[in-house]
Design an enzyme around this catalytic site. Structure first.
Site, PDB file in Angstrom:
ATOM      1  N   LYS A  92       6.871 100.965  19.575  1.00 13.98           N
ATOM      2  CA  LYS A  92       7.608 102.222  19.455  1.00 13.98           C
ATOM      3  C   LYS A  92       7.401 102.868  18.089  1.00 13.98           C
ATOM      4  CE  LYS A  92      11.184 101.257  22.906  1.00 13.98           C
ATOM      5  NZ  LYS A  92      10.574 100.063  23.477  1.00 13.98           N
TER       6      LYS A  92
ATOM      7  N   GLU B  90      17.765 104.030  14.895  1.00 15.44           N
ATOM      8  CA  GLU B  90      17.802 105.431  15.290  1.00 15.44           C
ATOM      9  C   GLU B  90      19.253 105.905  15.365  1.00 15.44           C
ATOM     10  OE1 GLU B  90      13.932 106.144  18.204  1.00 15.44           O
ATOM     11  OE2 GLU B  90      15.908 105.880  19.095  1.00 15.44           O
TER      12      GLU B  90
ATOM     13  N   HIS C 115      20.409  99.901  31.407  1.00 14.13           N
ATOM     14  CA  HIS C 115      19.278 100.661  30.837  1.00 14.13           C
ATOM     15  C   HIS C 115      18.078 100.688  31.777  1.00 14.13           C
ATOM     16  CE1 HIS C 115      21.324 100.986  26.971  1.00 14.13           C
ATOM     17  NE2 HIS C 115      21.551  99.686  27.013  1.00 14.13           N
TER      18      HIS C 115
ATOM     19  N   ARG D 222       1.245 103.162  32.109  1.00 11.11           N
ATOM     20  CA  ARG D 222       0.995 102.617  33.445  1.00 11.11           C
ATOM     21  C   ARG D 222       1.563 103.562  34.488  1.00 11.11           C
ATOM     22  NH1 ARG D 222       6.209 101.411  34.604  1.00 11.11           N
ATOM     23  NH2 ARG D 222       7.521 100.567  32.937  1.00 11.11           N
TER      24      ARG D 222
END
Length: 500
Positions: free
Chosen positions: A118, A202, A237, A294
């Protein structure tokens, strides 16, 4: 260009069948791999050839890249399609395939590696001025330094594993007093799940929508956006219901997000089908989240609104062919929904409910598509993801797609295990979903086992009342009885499941 004549599908279940069906339409032979637990699976029977690669655990079979490459060599396979999950985003496996002279139907190992981190992904797209959530730009391990940064960003903050996915290695921290403990937990979970304890910080966006953009890129420098998917209905999630297009994006915002997604793909020279994920806040500001390198589980809703076969496009791109269309040729047609039918009990915190499919009858009719890998009498293996099927509906607009989904849920007959069909009905009838005013907090805000049971009891009471009316009128003329009987609503598949 290199013509593909035989594909090994390095996966199982519905996605393996999905790939094989397109390959057959294209005149391409297929090879299935399977574990000992999947010896009688449908994808094994459908393929032209099938090879057992190990024991029931994924680590003994579907994750054994060395064995898979050896099967490719023995059977003179031209290409590998990895599906999703397992080795689909494993750069090492993509390198193994390339070293063996086998086409990997997906992006380059370098793109997989770059977007798999990330932090590296954020750094790569920064030069394109892609909006990003405020936070650290690199991994951090010093707790005190991280705590200081968190205070500068402002609580609540989110600690995330750099190599993470599926909600693992992720912690929301509301106050500075909890920071140290939560960071240590995030690092520990990330290390256990991914072998990499790198985390970053974040700003926590409390009630975002999860919007993703499907992209396609060929080897000739052409990249297009295939519009968005709304993926905000999630548990742990992980997505449960997806739709395309989103109910709230304006044409201008859709174009802007699509342009950003294309630039993200360009930042890593992306080839093949990929998905760029964004968070959308309550003020309609969007932020880059990550790129999945993907085919996505929810790709059928994009296929429905664009008329494209994404697996076919993947194969053509892997052969070196250019895209057969430009951005201006693409248009949204109608609306599509997908419900992931999991072997889970929504009334028990969505815990897996493994067992035998005593009854299994798929819904049919106009606008209904079922991608699955099971049939009646089969067992749901304990070793893998508990998804049974993807139930997809398509209509001329959102309401028609919802209506078809509700009808399809009623028709879907599954007994022997609990499923998410009842949850799907609950969501699709909820005012927040119907109005389009919902976000990733839907389950937290609205869903409880009691609310689900109340809905089921309400449906059962309705059936009982009408049946009572039929019995009371049983001695009346046949025509009157028939009129009343015709008004009895069908007991839905999810209701049958509870009555097993």
């Amino acid at each position: 260009m290199r013509k593909i004549n035989k594909i090994l599908v390095a996966n199982r279940g519905e996605i393996a069948l999905r790939v094989m069906r397109t390959a057959r339409e294209m005149g391409i032979k297929t090879v299935a791999i399977f574990s000992e637990a999947d010896r009688n699976a449908l994808h094994v029977r459908f393929a032209d050839e099938a090879v057992c690669v190990g024991g029931p655990k994924s680590s003994e079979s579907y994750l054994r890249g060395d064995k898979i490459i050896e099967v490719c060599r023995q059977l003179q396979v031209d290409a590998i399609h990895p599906g999703y999950g397992f080795l689909s985003e494993n750069a090492g496996f993509a390198k193994m395939a390339a070293a063996a002279g086998i086409i990997f139907i997906g992006p380059s190992p370098e793109a997989i590696e770059l977007m798999g981190s990330k932090l590296a992904a954020k750094a790569a797209v920064a030069k394109y001025n892609i909006p990003m959530v405020p936070g650290t730009e690199e991994a951090i391990t010093d707790v005190e330094a991280a705590k200081l940064i968190a205070q500068q960003v402002g609580f609540p903050i989110l600690i995330k594993a750099s190599a993470g996915g599926g909600g693992k290695g992720m912690r929301v921290v509301e106050r500075v007093a909890d920071f140290e403990e939560q960071m240590q937990l995030a690092v520990s979970e990330a290390t256990s799940a991914f072998g990499d304890g790198s985390v970053f910080i974040e700003k926590y966006i409390g009630s975002p929508r999860h919007i993703e953009i499907q992209v396609l890129g060929d080897t000739h420098g052409h990249t297009v956006s295939l519009f968005e998917r709304e993926c905000s209905i999630q548990r742990r999630h992980q997505k449960v219901i997806e739709e395309a297009p989103s109910a709230i994006l304006t044409p201008a915002l859709r174009e802007e997000m699509g342009r950003c997604a294309v630039n993200v793909a360009k930042a890593c020279d992306y080839v093949g089908a990929g998905t760029v994920e964004f968070l959308l806040d309550e003020n309609m500001n969007f932020y880059f989240l990550e790129m999945n390198t993907r085919l996505q589980v929810e790709h059928p809703v994009t296929e429905q609104i664009t008329g494209l076969d994404l697996v076919k496009e993947q194969i053509l791109i892997a052969e070196g062919q250019p895209l057969g269309f430009a951005q201006e040729d693409l248009h949204i047609n109608g609306h599509a929904l997908e419900l992931r039918v999991y072997a889970e009990d929504p009334a028990n915190n969505f815990l897996p409910d493994i067992g035998r499919l005593e009854t299994y009858k798929r819904p049919q009719g106009p606008g209904v598509r079922v991608d699955d890998g099971f049939e009646q009498g089969m067992d749901i293996p304990i070793y893998y993801d508990p998804m049974i099927a993807k139930l997809v509906t398509f209509g001329k607009d959102r309401q028609e797609a919802i209506d078809k989904m509700l009808r399809a849920i009623d028709e879907y007959q599954i007994t022997g295990i609990e499923t998410t069909l009842s949850f799907g009905r609950y969501v699709l009838q909820h005012p927040a979903f119907v109005s389009g005013h919902f976000d990733t907090k839907f389950i937290e805000r609205y869903f409880t086992p009691e609310a689900l049971r109340a809905k089921e009891d309400e449906a059962a009471d309705e059936v009982a009342a009408v049946l009572a009316a039929v019995l009371l009128n049983a001695r009346k003329p046949d025509s009157a009885t028939a009129t009343i009987a015709s008004s009895v609503p069908a007991v839905s598949g999810w209701r049958k499941n509870r009555l097993k």
